[in-house]
Structures are given as structure tokens and as C-alpha cells.
Design a protein around this motif. Structure first.
Motif, PDB file in Angstrom:
ATOM      1  N   GLN A   8       1.168   0.008  -4.601  1.00  0.00           N
ATOM      2  CA  GLN A   8       2.576   0.232  -4.299  1.00  0.00           C
ATOM      3  C   GLN A   8       3.470  -0.616  -5.199  1.00  0.00           C
ATOM      4  O   GLN A   8       4.517  -0.158  -5.675  1.00  0.00           O
ATOM      5  CB  GLN A   8       2.848  -0.100  -2.824  1.00  0.00           C
ATOM      6  CG  GLN A   8       2.151   0.847  -1.857  1.00  0.00           C
ATOM      7  CD  GLN A   8       2.444   0.545  -0.391  1.00  0.00           C
ATOM      8  OE1 GLN A   8       2.466   1.443   0.419  1.00  0.00           O
ATOM      9  NE2 GLN A   8       2.649  -0.719  -0.054  1.00  0.00           N
ATOM     10  N   SER A  39       4.013  14.705  -7.936  1.00  0.00           N
ATOM     11  CA  SER A  39       4.470  13.435  -8.519  1.00  0.00           C
ATOM     12  C   SER A  39       3.516  12.884  -9.565  1.00  0.00           C
ATOM     13  O   SER A  39       3.891  12.041 -10.374  1.00  0.00           O
ATOM     14  CB  SER A  39       4.689  12.398  -7.411  1.00  0.00           C
ATOM     15  OG  SER A  39       3.448  11.939  -6.880  1.00  0.00           O
ATOM     16  N   TYR A  84      -0.409  16.764   5.159  1.00  0.00           N
ATOM     17  CA  TYR A  84      -0.439  15.444   4.534  1.00  0.00           C
ATOM     18  C   TYR A  84      -1.789  15.064   3.925  1.00  0.00           C
ATOM     19  O   TYR A  84      -1.967  13.923   3.510  1.00  0.00           O
ATOM     20  CB  TYR A  84      -0.023  14.386   5.558  1.00  0.00           C
ATOM     21  CG  TYR A  84       1.308  14.681   6.194  1.00  0.00           C
ATOM     22  CD1 TYR A  84       2.474  14.696   5.430  1.00  0.00           C
ATOM     23  CD2 TYR A  84       1.416  14.967   7.556  1.00  0.00           C
ATOM     24  CE1 TYR A  84       3.708  14.976   6.007  1.00  0.00           C
ATOM     25  CE2 TYR A  84       2.649  15.249   8.148  1.00  0.00           C
ATOM     26  CZ  TYR A  84       3.794  15.256   7.365  1.00  0.00           C
ATOM     27  OH  TYR A  84       5.008  15.539   7.931  1.00  0.00           O
ATOM     28  N   GLN A  96      -1.518   9.537   0.799  1.00  0.00           N
ATOM     29  CA  GLN A  96      -0.427   8.710   0.280  1.00  0.00           C
ATOM     30  C   GLN A  96      -0.354   7.401   1.045  1.00  0.00           C
ATOM     31  O   GLN A  96      -0.929   7.273   2.132  1.00  0.00           O
ATOM     32  CB  GLN A  96       0.900   9.447   0.406  1.00  0.00           C
ATOM     33  CG  GLN A  96       1.292   9.773   1.846  1.00  0.00           C
ATOM     34  CD  GLN A  96       2.461  10.720   1.946  1.00  0.00           C
ATOM     35  OE1 GLN A  96       3.598  10.343   1.646  1.00  0.00           O
ATOM     36  NE2 GLN A  96       2.194  11.962   2.390  1.00  0.00           N
ATOM     37  N   THR A  97       0.371   6.446   0.501  1.00  0.00           N
ATOM     38  CA  THR A  97       0.602   5.190   1.204  1.00  0.00           C
ATOM     39  C   THR A  97       1.912   5.276   1.989  1.00  0.00           C
ATOM     40  O   THR A  97       2.641   6.263   1.913  1.00  0.00           O
ATOM     41  CB  THR A  97       0.689   4.001   0.224  1.00  0.00           C
ATOM     42  OG1 THR A  97       1.947   4.074  -0.471  1.00  0.00           O
ATOM     43  CG2 THR A  97      -0.447   4.020  -0.784  1.00  0.00           C
ATOM     44  N   ILE A 135       3.517  14.969  -3.108  1.00  0.00           N
ATOM     45  CA  ILE A 135       2.717  13.856  -3.625  1.00  0.00           C
ATOM     46  C   ILE A 135       1.913  14.319  -4.832  1.00  0.00           C
ATOM     47  O   ILE A 135       1.844  13.632  -5.870  1.00  0.00           O
ATOM     48  CB  ILE A 135       1.777  13.313  -2.529  1.00  0.00           C
ATOM     49  CG1 ILE A 135       2.583  12.720  -1.368  1.00  0.00           C
ATOM     50  CG2 ILE A 135       0.810  12.281  -3.105  1.00  0.00           C
ATOM     51  CD1 ILE A 135       3.419  11.510  -1.734  1.00  0.00           C
ATOM     52  N   ASN A 157       4.560   6.172  -0.192  1.00  0.00           N
ATOM     53  CA  ASN A 157       4.349   7.453  -0.874  1.00  0.00           C
ATOM     54  C   ASN A 157       3.677   7.333  -2.234  1.00  0.00           C
ATOM     55  O   ASN A 157       3.788   8.225  -3.079  1.00  0.00           O
ATOM     56  CB  ASN A 157       5.676   8.225  -1.020  1.00  0.00           C
ATOM     57  CG  ASN A 157       6.459   8.296   0.275  1.00  0.00           C
ATOM     58  OD1 ASN A 157       7.587   7.808   0.343  1.00  0.00           O
ATOM     59  ND2 ASN A 157       5.877   8.870   1.321  1.00  0.00           N
ATOM     60  N   THR A 158       2.950   6.238  -2.438  1.00  0.00           N
ATOM     61  CA  THR A 158       2.117   6.112  -3.629  1.00  0.00           C
ATOM     62  C   THR A 158       0.873   6.989  -3.454  1.00  0.00           C
ATOM     63  O   THR A 158       0.230   6.923  -2.400  1.00  0.00           O
ATOM     64  CB  THR A 158       1.687   4.650  -3.843  1.00  0.00           C
ATOM     65  OG1 THR A 158       2.857   3.854  -4.052  1.00  0.00           O
ATOM     66  CG2 THR A 158       0.759   4.504  -5.032  1.00  0.00           C
ATOM     67  N   PRO A 159       0.514   7.808  -4.441  1.00  0.00           N
ATOM     68  CA  PRO A 159      -0.677   8.655  -4.296  1.00  0.00           C
ATOM     69  C   PRO A 159      -1.953   7.826  -4.149  1.00  0.00           C
ATOM     70  O   PRO A 159      -2.131   6.807  -4.832  1.00  0.00           O
ATOM     71  CB  PRO A 159      -0.704   9.457  -5.605  1.00  0.00           C
ATOM     72  CG  PRO A 159       0.686   9.370  -6.152  1.00  0.00           C
ATOM     73  CD  PRO A 159       1.213   8.040  -5.716  1.00  0.00           C
ATOM     74  N   VAL A 183      -2.650   3.371   3.940  1.00  0.00           N
ATOM     75  CA  VAL A 183      -2.679   4.781   3.573  1.00  0.00           C
ATOM     76  C   VAL A 183      -2.524   5.593   4.853  1.00  0.00           C
ATOM     77  O   VAL A 183      -3.006   5.201   5.925  1.00  0.00           O
ATOM     78  CB  VAL A 183      -3.973   5.172   2.829  1.00  0.00           C
ATOM     79  CG1 VAL A 183      -3.915   4.748   1.369  1.00  0.00           C
ATOM     80  CG2 VAL A 183      -5.204   4.585   3.495  1.00  0.00           C
TER      81      VAL A 183
END
Length: 555
Positions: free
Chosen positions: A80, A22, A36, A258-259, A19, A262-264, A116
Motif C-alpha cells: 500500500q 488499474s 470482489y 484488493q487491500t 481493480i 484498493n492495492t491489487p 486484504v
């Protein structure tokens, strides 16, 4: 549909190093808490100061109702969705407080397919920030009592200690207490109180500090007491600021998670918006702006609380300029504000929907006073009718606000792509953002400007205690600070029973105090509580561990 915790427990999370990578963060720039979660290092935050800043999107809402509006869910869904349409977005959120988690409101990690994760960790102990803030605050309080016990060299008046202890659990029994009972060896007997941790000045300071050294300076500036001859005593005078800063040296670092998609997401700090400034930390927001082309952040409760404080307190303190604001509402909230009973909100009722839409209209008008584009996001429920949606869209357009329906709870980012596209378009427009009032106005004029322009009040009344406190703050030379209004979230007024768009009411300022380290003046209205109590049947009753060792009942 599966429950929030079941969805979260089934998430396919990526390793936190992936993450981080990215969004351009190297492995040695994070401090992992397991697989995580991670803290962002000070070296990273210093490097990011040179980065180009992205666009800032604020998500706020109408006055909350028992039906729930889903502001955090929409914030996460929008983040997202921005990534789904090819934009580089980073979400910046507040950390949950254990008070609501075990009380009524529940967690603050979103819902459905816009959450999240790891949700359980985030809603419970997370990375220990809340505990560190609680410990730092209570160390300061212990040192005050210790100073009084051992000779009281500064001449602190025990009747005028200004800093309450704190606890991150709703506990009405601690609102007003008498401490140091049991004889001379246990200290000087005095009245004391507790606030919930998220209402403490230490929390507010953590969220406004630019770095550990600014944090220490602000801690030292806390007004802790007055002497017998009415001179102010600050935290540095009792030599608490250094040790407090040490307790907070990790807590001041933002948290990366992350969501579900996988959005930071950067989560940091968590002041309540009805009794504090209601925004995540300046460090988290600035990091998100430097790491993404878009930062999606939220402010607590309705625009009359969190958004007003975001614009008038946080943006001033951090030099931030928002590019657009998303106002979350629901068909159900408008019907509730129009007088529909909670158990009838799924039924179509156009007359009361139209009546309750006045609340939405007032929030649109409020936000436009800050000169930034407004998009209304209707958080969709399956019972919403096409007729109801069309009516709300027409209301928004008549007031110059864009409009989008979001179904991010059920569909995640895919359910918010229309909203994302409109947010991108709005954020490209030039705007003339400006706070609501001039800081150089007298304290009362700032209070009255907010009451008149944001709440729609006909006037402001002050208790004798509030009048005296304002006079004292003027004498201390503190009148040029912004004001932080502590008010019920359920109404535009200070009376939670006045729904919709009340008129011809007056706001009552019951108490005024100085948060000198945070850099604002707190004005309590009505009977606002800084230490909530638990309900007759709190959420804690439903939270448990099943036979497989899994957490259940968390939402």
C-alpha cells in the motif's frame, strides 16, 4: 481500535473489474467470483509472459513468538505504501489454511489497516482452491487403495504406500489411522495417515507448476508407493494424474483481490513453511512481477524456514531473482527471545532486549549470505520506547542492514512510507543473488550446509530410517534435488524451547522422503508434525454468526 474483522467489514471495496483495470487487465481476462474476487485467466497469464518484469521484494521475519510479529501485515502495508508514494505495486500472498483460522494462529489476511479483503471470504472458503487440492489428493489415495483391492496388478506393497490423505482442518485423531476395516469388501487393511492440506505434495506442486500441463506432469511424477520387490510406483502408474489435473484446472489460476486501500493483491496457494516450502505460487509471483513495477511477496515464518526455501527452492524452480528482502521484527519479539515473560513484554527491559537481539542479528546474517540488500522493518507497537528503537537501529547498521519503523497496522500505507522508500532504493542496486548450496552436492552435504549456515548448528544426526531413505533416494537418482527442511518455526534449532541464538546444538533428521512431483526432498527434523492438533481453547470457539447474520470472532 476496532477489531480486524470490523475494519474489514467497513472497507470501501472497488469492483474487481476496476481493480483489474488499474493494472492493465481487461474484463475478459478475469473470471469473477462475485463482485470482489476473480481468477486470472490462462490467456492473461500467457500474455503477461511478454511483459517486462518488475522488481521483486521478499518480506520475511525473525522466528515467530506468541506476541506476533505481523509479517503479512507489513507485506500488505508495504504494498500500500509503495502505491502511496507513486509506485505501481502488486502484492503476492499465500491463501490462508482453515487449520490455523480455527486453531490458534488465526487468519492470514493481514491486520488492522493493512488487510486484504474481502477478509471473511479469503480466510474461509475463498474460491475453493483448498477444497480442490484436498479432493485431488484424496482421489489419488482412493485410487491407490482401489488398485490394491482390484487385483493389485502393479504389486503395490500396502505397507509402503507413501502418499497420506489430507484435510484442511487441524485433527490430531487422523495423524495415524488404520483404514479398510470391516471385511474384504472394504479393501485391504493397512496403516494410513492424514496431513493438513497445506503440507501435501499436491499443494507444493500447485505452487511450483508453470501451467496446467506442467501441473499434470508433476502430478504424474508423485511417488505414491513401492512394490513388494521395492520398485517405485508413480501417480501416473495408477492413472490418477489426468483426473487430478481436471479437479485442479481452476485452482491453478491465481486469485485477484484488493487491500483496504484498493492495492491489487494476488493470492494463490498456501504451503506451510515449517513442513513445506512456504511460498505462494510461481504463477502468482510472475503475474505480479509482470503487472507491477514492484511485486511484494512473503515467505512463511522466519528467514530460517520460508526465506531459505524461497531462495533455494522457489527461485531455482522459477528462475526468479529477488532485488531486496525486508526482515520483519518487533521490540517485543527481541525481549521474548531474551527471556522476558509474555505478560511483561510491554515493559522496558534493556538487558534482555540486548540479549534477545541476537536472534535478529542471526537472521540478518543469514539473509546476507544470499547476497541481496536487507532492510529490517520494526513493526511498531505503542509500548515501544525511543531507547529500545535506537538500540535496534544501531544493531542493524552495525551489520550492514538498513532500518525502518513501520506503523502500518494502525495507519495503513501511510505508516510504511519510510520503509517503501528504502525498499525502492535497495531494489535499484545491483546484487549477486545466489542460492546457498550447489544442487549437485550429496543430500547430506546440502542438509548440513543449511543446518550449519542458517540454523547455526554444530552438526547433524540422522535416524536409521533417515539414513536408509537417503540411500534409497541416491539409488533412484534423486540426489540432485534441493532439500526442504521440516522444522519448528519457533527456534533456529529443532527444539522450540531454544530461543534467541542457540549454539552448540545438533539437528536431528528423523525422516527423509521424496516429493518427486514438487521436485524436492523433504527432511523432517525432531518431532515436527504434519497434522497439527487443536488447542484446549481453539479460535473456533470465538467464531460465530450474530443476530444480523454477520460473522464475528474471525481474526
Amino acid at each position: 481500535m476496532r477489531s480486524d474483522i470490523e475494519i474489514a467489514q467497513g472497507a470501501k471495496m472497488k469492483d474487481i473489474y476496476e481493480i483489474a483495470a488499474s493494472i492493465g487487465i481487461t474484463a475478459d481476462e478475469i473470471e469473477p467470483y462475485g463482485r470482489y474476487k476473480a481468477k486470472l485467466s490462462d490467456d492473461l497469464l500467457k500474455r503477461l509472459e511478454k511483459n517486462k518484469q518488475g522488481k521483486l521484494i521478499l518480506v520475511t521475519a525473525v522466528n515467530p513468538t506468541p506476541a506476533g510479529e505481523g509479517k503479512t501485515t507489513v507485506t500488505i502495508g508495504l504494498g500500500q505504501a509503495l502505491n502511496k508514494i507513486g509506485k505501481n505495486a502488486v502484492i503476492a500472498l499465500r491463501e490462508p489454511s482453515l487449520g490455523p483460522v480455527f486453531g490458534i494462529k488465526g487468519g492470514a489476511a493481514g491486520g488492522g489497516y493493512s488487510q486484504v479483503v474481502p477478509m471473511e471470504d479469503i480466510n474461509l472458503h475463498f474460491t475453493g482452491d483448498m477444497h480442490a487440492i484436498t479432493s485431488a489428493n484424496n482421489l489419488m489415495c482412493a485410487l491407490i487403495d482401489n488398485h490394491i483391492q482390484h487385483g493389485n496388478e502393479l504389486g503395490i506393497d500396502p505397507r509402503r504406500v507413501m502418499t497420506p490423505r489430507c484435510l484442511d482442518i487441524n485433527d490430531r485423531a487422523l495423524r495415524h489411522i488404520v483404514c479398510s476395516l470391516g471385511g474384504k469388501v472394504n479393501g485391504v487393511v493397512r496403516e494410513d495417515s492424514f496431513v493438513i492440506t497445506v503440507a501435501s505434495e499436491v499443494m507444493a506442486i500447485l505452487c511450483l507448476a508453470s501451467d496446467i500441463f506442467d501441473l499434470k506432469r508433476r502430478l504424474g511424477d508423485i511417488l505414491v508407493a513401492y512394490t513388494y520387490d521395492s520398485k517405485p510406483v508413480y501417480c501416473r502408474d495408477i492413472k490418477a494424474d489426468g483426473a487430478m489435473a481436471v479437479l485442479l484446472k481452476d485452482a491453478i489460476k491465481p486469485n485477484l483481490v484488493q487491500t483496504l486501500e484498493n492495492t491489487p493483491a494476488i493470492m494463490h496457494g498456501g504451503p506451510f513453511a515449517n513442513i513445506a516450502h512456504g511460498c505462494n505460487s510461481v504463477r502468482a509471483t510472475k503475474a505480479a512481477l509482470a503487472l507491477g513495477d514492484y511485486c511484494v511477496t512473503e515467505a512463511g515464518f522466519g528467514s530460517d524456514l520460508g526465506a531459505e526455501k524461497f531462495f533455494d527452492i522457489k527461485c531455482r524452480a522459477a528462475g526468479l531473482k529477488p532485488d531486496c528482502v525486508v526482515l520483519v521484527s518487533t521490540v517485543r519479539s527481541m525481549k521474548y527471545n531474551g527471556g522476558v515473560a509474555k505478560d511483561k513484554l510491554n515493559e522496558i527491559n534493556m538487558p534482555l532486549l540486548k540479549k534477545g537481539a541476537a536472534n535478529l542479528e542471526k537472521h540478518i546474517e543469514n539473509l546476507k549470505k544470499f547476497n541481496i540488500p536487507v532492510i529490517v522493518a520494526i513493526n511498531h507497537f505503542s509500548t515501544d520506547s525511543a531507547e529500545e528503537i535506537e538500540f535496534i537501529e544501531n544493531c542493524c547498521r552495525a551489520l550492514g542492514a538498513d532500518f525502518a519503523v513501520t506503523n502500518c497496522f494502525a495507519e495503513g500505507g501511510a505508516g510504511s512510507t519510510e520503509l517503501a522508500k528504502k525498499a525502492v532504493a535497495a531494489a535499484q542496486k545491483e546484487n549477486a543473488f545466489a542460492p546457498l548450496y550447489d544442487l549437485n552436492l550429496p543430500i547430506k552435504e546440502k542438509i548440513e550446509t543449511i543446518a550449519r549456515e542458517i540454523y547455526g548448528a554444530a552438526g547433524v544426526e540422522y535416524s536409521k530410517e533417515a539414513e536408509s531413505a537417503i540411500t534409497q533416494l541416491d539409488a533412484l537418482g534423486k540426489s540432485a534435488l534441493p532439500v526442504c527442511m521440516a522444522k519448528t518455526q519457533y527456534s533456529l534449532s529443532d527444539n522450540p524451547q531454544l530461543l534467541g541464538r542457540p549454539t552448540d546444538f545438533k539437528i536431528t533428521i528423523s525422516a527423509v522422503s521424496l516429493s518427486n512431483g514438487a521436485g524436492f526432498i523433504v527432511c523432517r527434523t525432531g518431532s515436527i508434525m504434519t497434522m497439527p492438533g487443536l488447542a484446549k481453547s481453539p479460535a473456533a470457539y470465538k467464531i460465530d454468526i450474530d443476530s444480523n447474520g454477520n460473522t464475528v470472532g474471525l481474526f
